[in-house]
Design an enzyme around this catalytic site. Structure first.
Site, mmCIF file in Angstrom:
data_model
loop_
_atom_site.group_PDB
_atom_site.id
_atom_site.type_symbol
_atom_site.label_atom_id
_atom_site.label_comp_id
_atom_site.label_asym_id
_atom_site.label_seq_id
_atom_site.Cartn_x
_atom_site.Cartn_y
_atom_site.Cartn_z
ATOM 1 N N CYS A 98 -9.560 -8.954 0.995
ATOM 2 C CA CYS A 98 -10.879 -8.621 0.447
ATOM 3 C C CYS A 98 -11.567 -9.809 -0.217
ATOM 4 O O CYS A 98 -12.788 -9.936 -0.129
ATOM 5 C CB CYS A 98 -10.787 -7.445 -0.515
ATOM 6 S SG CYS A 98 -9.866 -7.770 -2.017
ATOM 7 N N HIS A 212 -9.468 -5.727 -6.734
ATOM 8 C CA HIS A 212 -10.186 -5.590 -5.460
ATOM 9 C C HIS A 212 -11.485 -6.372 -5.552
ATOM 10 O O HIS A 212 -12.269 -6.189 -6.484
ATOM 11 C CB HIS A 212 -10.473 -4.125 -5.172
ATOM 12 C CG HIS A 212 -11.269 -3.893 -3.930
ATOM 13 N ND1 HIS A 212 -10.942 -4.456 -2.716
ATOM 14 C CD2 HIS A 212 -12.407 -3.163 -3.710
ATOM 15 C CE1 HIS A 212 -11.822 -4.067 -1.800
ATOM 16 N NE2 HIS A 212 -12.725 -3.297 -2.383
ATOM 17 N N ASP A 227 -18.589 -4.005 0.082
ATOM 18 C CA ASP A 227 -17.203 -3.666 -0.220
ATOM 19 C C ASP A 227 -16.437 -3.726 1.096
ATOM 20 O O ASP A 227 -16.752 -2.974 2.025
ATOM 21 C CB ASP A 227 -17.119 -2.263 -0.829
ATOM 22 C CG ASP A 227 -15.713 -1.892 -1.285
ATOM 23 O OD1 ASP A 227 -14.736 -2.296 -0.615
ATOM 24 O OD2 ASP A 227 -15.577 -1.195 -2.301
#
EC number: 3.4.22.-
Length: 267
Positions: A98, A212, A227
């Protein structure tokens, strides 16, 4: 860390989310690795002094919960519907990268439209391999920070991937705490990030100390948020607090309670 999913399943990271929502999603845990209890303040200001290096590596920004099979509509835990803001729903984070993907999105956040950006970042896109390379920079910097007993290794790793992409930090990283609930957290973060011309790499830090990475960009009156687990969202600047609150509520509803958000403003 990323919880891998298939079409309608949500796996559980390190077997810590056994109380995740059961319907309509079937829960299948990944092979578990025991993680000792860590003080919450490590999520607020992530220091790793005294933490085993392997554990600290697992707490870096790698992703947490995928959108696959997860409804973005309102439920009993949220009053803001993420689907109202979704413009390109896509889970491109199956490879658990991520931080790299979010940084790559920042590089090309002004190029094309949302769908073309998701195509770029998806599994057959050039952005997926670039994101993987960028995330390796993050991991290498995190390992080096840990070996040097860095007191803020996650900040160091995020700064490294930002600079490797050709950006520079506009200010010192800022941590916004969630003590006032998701609405206040969304409002405070939006005040910083939803300003025309600003780009940010953001690190959501959860109460279980996992992290994250996501990213956002504001151009004129339009606010965009990416995201890697969910895709791209857009809103007006004035609606940015509701969008950010909706994202926070989404993760809170999956029992990933957001403890704080680390902001990295780049240029």
């Amino acid at each position: 860390m990323k919880i891998g999913t298939q079409a309608t399943s949500l796996a559980v990271l390190h077997n810590q989310e056994s109380h995740a929502p059961q319907a309509p999603i079937a829960v299948r845990p990944e092979p578990a690795h025991a993680i000792p209890e860590i003080p919450l303040d490590l999520a607020i200001r992530p220091r790793t002094r005294g933490i085993h290096p392997f554990l600290a590596m697992t707490l870096g920004d790698k992703g947490c919960a995928s959108s696959s099979g997860v409804s973005l509509e309102d439920d009993s835990h949220t009053q803001v519907s993420l689907s109202d803001f979704s413009v390109a729903s896509r889970d491109v984070n199956h490879n658990n990268i991520c931080a790299g993907l979010s940084t790559e999105w920042l590089v090309m956040s002004s190029d094309g439209d949302a769908e073309s950006r998701m195509d770029h970042l998806d599994y057959n896109g050039e952005g997926q391999s670039r994101g993987s390379e960028r995330h390796q920079v993050y991991n290498d910097a995190l390992r080096a920070a840990l070996s040097n007993d860095d007191e803020a290794p996650f900040f160091t790793a995020s700064t490294a991937v930002i600079e490797d992409a050709g950006f520079s930090l506009r200010r010192e990283p800022k941590t916004v705490h969630a003590s006032g609930g998701s609405a206040q957290l969304g409002q405070t973060v939006a005040h910083d990030v939803a300003q025309s011309g600003r780009k940010h790499l953001l690190s959501l830090r959860f109460a279980n100390v996992q992290g994250h990475a996501i990213a956002c960009s504001c151009e004129g009156s339009q606010f965009k948020l990416f995201d890697p687990n969910l895709g791209e969202f857009q809103s007006s600047r004035s609606a940015a607090p509701q969008l950010i609150k909706g994202l926070i509520d989404h993760y809170n509803s999956l029992n990933y309670d957001v403890a704080c958000v680390n902001e990295f403003r780049v240029s």
